[in-house]
Enzyme design. Sequence first.
Site, PDB file in Angstrom:
ATOM      1  N   GLY A 121      29.750  60.748 -18.855  1.00 41.53           N
ATOM      2  CA  GLY A 121      29.742  59.400 -19.398  1.00 41.53           C
ATOM      3  C   GLY A 121      28.386  59.053 -19.974  1.00 41.53           C
ATOM      4  N   GLY A 122      28.125  57.757 -20.138  1.00 38.33           N
ATOM      5  CA  GLY A 122      26.869  57.334 -20.722  1.00 38.33           C
ATOM      6  C   GLY A 122      25.669  57.701 -19.882  1.00 38.33           C
ATOM      7  N   ASP A 148      34.975  49.035 -19.234  1.00 42.56           N
ATOM      8  CA  ASP A 148      35.111  50.374 -19.816  1.00 42.56           C
ATOM      9  C   ASP A 148      36.473  50.967 -19.462  1.00 42.56           C
ATOM     10  OD1 ASP A 148      34.405  52.658 -21.218  1.00 42.56           O
ATOM     11  OD2 ASP A 148      33.439  53.591 -19.493  1.00 42.56           O
TER      12      ASP A 148
END
Length: 214
Positions: free
Chosen positions: A95-96, A211
């Site tokens: 992910g980020g 998200d």
Amino acid sequence: MTPSNQPEEHSGDPDLEGTSFERALDRAFEGAGSEPNPGSRHSALADFLDLPGDIPSVSLRDVDSPAGGLPPLATGREGARTAGKYVIQDMLGRGGVGVVHQGHDQDLGRHVALKFLQEGFREDPAALRRFVEEAQIGGQLQHPGIVPVYELSALHGRPFFSMKLVRGETLAKKLAERGSPAANRRVFLSVFEQVCQTMAYAHARGVVHRDLKR
């Protein structure tokens, strides 16, 4: 998920893509399989078990996987990368700011998901705070639609938390396999209703999920 009064997460550094996390992981878990890494927590079984013969090791049949489940791992097998009591396996996703690996809890004999903060965010106080808050929120939300968090820990200053390992196909894949938008409409409406109920529970606890994925 994030508290409703927290700012939205940034997307992270694109330079972290590729094998940089794997190299950092190798450095962090250097020497695994022998002595516990400095700052790590080894298996708790050795702390209180003094039994004749082998240490108890129960492995139940897995009914959720058509292949009969994942193969068992030998505790402390040579060359294995470990984080405390967990043996680290393949990467499941990125992910980020976090990377998720499949893992194996050597004390309880169960497969788990392990989410690590990426190396590049170790010195980022905002990212670190959000990562810890994510684990705390997941540990407090108790709902069938939310993946439970088991434990929050750290290794060499890098935080990670363990979660239930969820197997199966994504909703996006199921939607893509439909012959037409009308196919299995009742099934997908039921899934959508379950998602809404899960979000309603989170909102009632003061948490906003920013998200959502299919």
